[in-house]
Design an enzyme around this catalytic site. Sequence first.
Site, mmCIF file in Angstrom:
data_model
loop_
_atom_site.group_PDB
_atom_site.id
_atom_site.type_symbol
_atom_site.label_atom_id
_atom_site.label_comp_id
_atom_site.label_asym_id
_atom_site.label_seq_id
_atom_site.Cartn_x
_atom_site.Cartn_y
_atom_site.Cartn_z
ATOM 1 N N LYS A 23 -10.691 -3.171 19.021
ATOM 2 C CA LYS A 23 -9.137 -3.752 19.458
ATOM 3 C C LYS A 23 -8.776 -3.336 20.946
ATOM 4 C CE LYS A 23 -7.665 -2.358 14.839
ATOM 5 N NZ LYS A 23 -6.655 -3.223 13.983
ATOM 6 N N PRO B 94 -2.872 -11.680 11.068
ATOM 7 C CA PRO B 94 -3.036 -11.358 12.450
ATOM 8 C C PRO B 94 -3.225 -9.969 12.642
ATOM 9 C CG PRO B 94 -0.846 -12.292 12.131
ATOM 10 C CD PRO B 94 -1.451 -12.334 11.129
ATOM 11 N N ASP B 95 -3.888 -9.339 13.555
ATOM 12 C CA ASP B 95 -4.230 -8.268 14.064
ATOM 13 C C ASP B 95 -3.092 -8.012 15.151
ATOM 14 O OD1 ASP B 95 -4.681 -5.585 15.131
ATOM 15 O OD2 ASP B 95 -6.737 -5.629 14.114
ATOM 16 N N ILE B 96 -1.996 -7.036 14.592
ATOM 17 C CA ILE B 96 -0.978 -7.037 15.541
ATOM 18 C C ILE B 96 -1.365 -6.302 16.986
ATOM 19 C CG2 ILE B 96 1.500 -6.305 15.881
ATOM 20 C CD1 ILE B 96 1.750 -6.579 12.708
ATOM 21 N N LYS C 201 7.983 -17.357 -10.665
ATOM 22 C CA LYS C 201 7.231 -16.148 -11.260
ATOM 23 C C LYS C 201 6.034 -16.543 -12.052
ATOM 24 C CE LYS C 201 7.450 -12.337 -14.284
ATOM 25 N NZ LYS C 201 8.189 -11.564 -15.124
ATOM 26 N N ASN D 89 0.834 -1.212 0.122
ATOM 27 C CA ASN D 89 0.080 0.095 0.007
ATOM 28 C C ASN D 89 1.005 1.298 0.097
ATOM 29 O OD1 ASN D 89 0.586 0.657 2.750
ATOM 30 N ND2 ASN D 89 -0.422 -1.315 3.102
HETATM 31 O O1 C5P Z 1 -8.151 -2.449 11.409
HETATM 32 P P1 C5P Z 1 -7.203 -1.293 10.951
HETATM 33 O O2 C5P Z 1 -6.116 -1.892 10.090
HETATM 34 O O3 C5P Z 1 -8.142 -0.274 10.311
HETATM 35 O O4 C5P Z 1 -6.601 -0.733 12.283
HETATM 36 C C1 C5P Z 1 -5.498 0.105 12.089
HETATM 37 C C2 C5P Z 1 -4.592 0.058 13.466
HETATM 38 O O5 C5P Z 1 -4.455 -1.386 13.506
HETATM 39 C C3 C5P Z 1 -3.273 0.545 13.155
HETATM 40 O O6 C5P Z 1 -2.812 1.098 14.353
HETATM 41 C C4 C5P Z 1 -2.435 -0.441 12.511
HETATM 42 O O7 C5P Z 1 -1.088 -0.244 12.827
HETATM 43 C C5 C5P Z 1 -2.994 -1.695 13.260
HETATM 44 N N1 C5P Z 1 -3.193 -2.886 12.825
HETATM 45 C C6 C5P Z 1 -2.168 -3.955 13.202
HETATM 46 N N2 C5P Z 1 -2.367 -5.354 12.580
HETATM 47 C C7 C5P Z 1 -3.074 -5.447 11.557
HETATM 48 C C8 C5P Z 1 -3.851 -4.500 10.953
HETATM 49 C C9 C5P Z 1 -3.856 -3.123 11.716
HETATM 50 O O8 C5P Z 1 -1.504 -3.727 14.140
HETATM 51 N N3 C5P Z 1 -3.019 -6.694 11.044
#
Ligand code: C5P
Length: 410
Positions: free
Chosen positions: A349, A313-315, A295, A216
């Site tokens: 979160k 995963p959502d860090i 490729k 992105n």
């Molecule tokens: O859910 P969203 O991506 O919009 O949330 C944004 C926040 O969550 C930011 O602080 C981003 O760094 C964190 N994030 C994360 N891991 C992910 C997705 C988002 O830490 N997989």
Amino acid sequence: MPERTDLQGRHIVLGLTGGIACYKSAELVRLLTKAGATVQVVMTEAAEAFITPVTLQALSGRPVVSSQWDAREPNNMAHINLSREADAIVIAPASADFMAKLVQGRADELLSLMCLARPRERCPLLVAPAMNREMWSHPATQRNAQALLQDGAHVLGPGSGDQACGEVGDGRMLEPAELLDELIAFFQPKVLQGQRLLITAGPTFEPIDPVRGITNHSSGKMGFALARAAQEAGAQVTLVAGPVHLPTPRGVARINVMTALQMFDAVLPLAAQNDVFIATAAVADWRPASLSEHKIKKEGKKVAPTFELTENPDILAAVAQVPQGPYCVGFAAESERLLEHARAKLQRKGIPLIIGNLGPATFGRDDNALLVVDAQTHHALPADGSPTDKLTLARALMAELAQRLQAVAP
Ligand code: C5P
């Protein structure tokens, strides 16, 4: 971008002592004045053997002072007058001999006399050593460096690398740009002294095959500015960065990663050791479920390839779950209804603070406008909502964070 004037209103007395690094001090004067400072140069006799006062007068716009008997001073007390006006005295380069003189409190020429006569509680002394590696590593110099610290001086560097004598090692004067950053940081309020901050920044890159991937437009600039501001505020900072070409802020420990999984693996083990976690990274929500070993070729294919995606995963949410984990700050890049989306994210979160910004309006830019959102309140940063450079915003956020940490401190 307009030039930064982080030293506006500061008056720096820059002392030069004998060393080949004197030629770099000319550049330092230029950088200090560009950053808004006024600079008064004081030179020792040995410094004048390396560079002429003419150059330094021209760059600083002020006559150089080098004698304690300078009759231009109406009271003939240059050592008093100079140090009473200064917001800081910076000795760059500081020779081994000059460091020894400072330690002994000797005062047989203007510069050392001025350092001894300075009002210590309001005129800090910063010393940038510059010498051959053997001279620097000599126990006498090491003892002197320690003694200077004990006496309340600040030692900047030295750096390491090629030396004018042809040898390689520790003892080089820091580069002028590094000294400028050190000085700017020095004047920032130490609101996060002793805190440990973990910050993610930049995009992630999720490979599809060995040459392509999903990423992105995140530039990492906001996260890097936060890392710099936190370090300037006295924190110990670890920055986990996705693929960006930004220089690491001075004094910040950087871990480079590519993918969301790598970022997760770098962050989670560090979470419990940190007091604060700030997630600015634009982490890809999805990654290709499998990585093609070679490729993916176009030849002979009539239909476009398709991939399956799997969720990353959502860090941030994971760090928020860590027992005795850090105070978590999220970022929400939205394209509309900022407050509503930011607050929903805060709750989803399980974090105490989220910073909203309009993603398309800020990605890659040097300025931004933020909305600081907690469970009950929200306010714009800056207050009038006008776009402001990211480092200024980052410093304001650190002040805000420090207050919030105090409020939740046990
Ligand atoms: O859910 P969203 O991506 O919009 O949330 C944004 C926040 O969550 C930011 O602080 C981003 O760094 C964190 N994030 C994360 N891991 C992910 C997705 C988002 O830490 N997989």
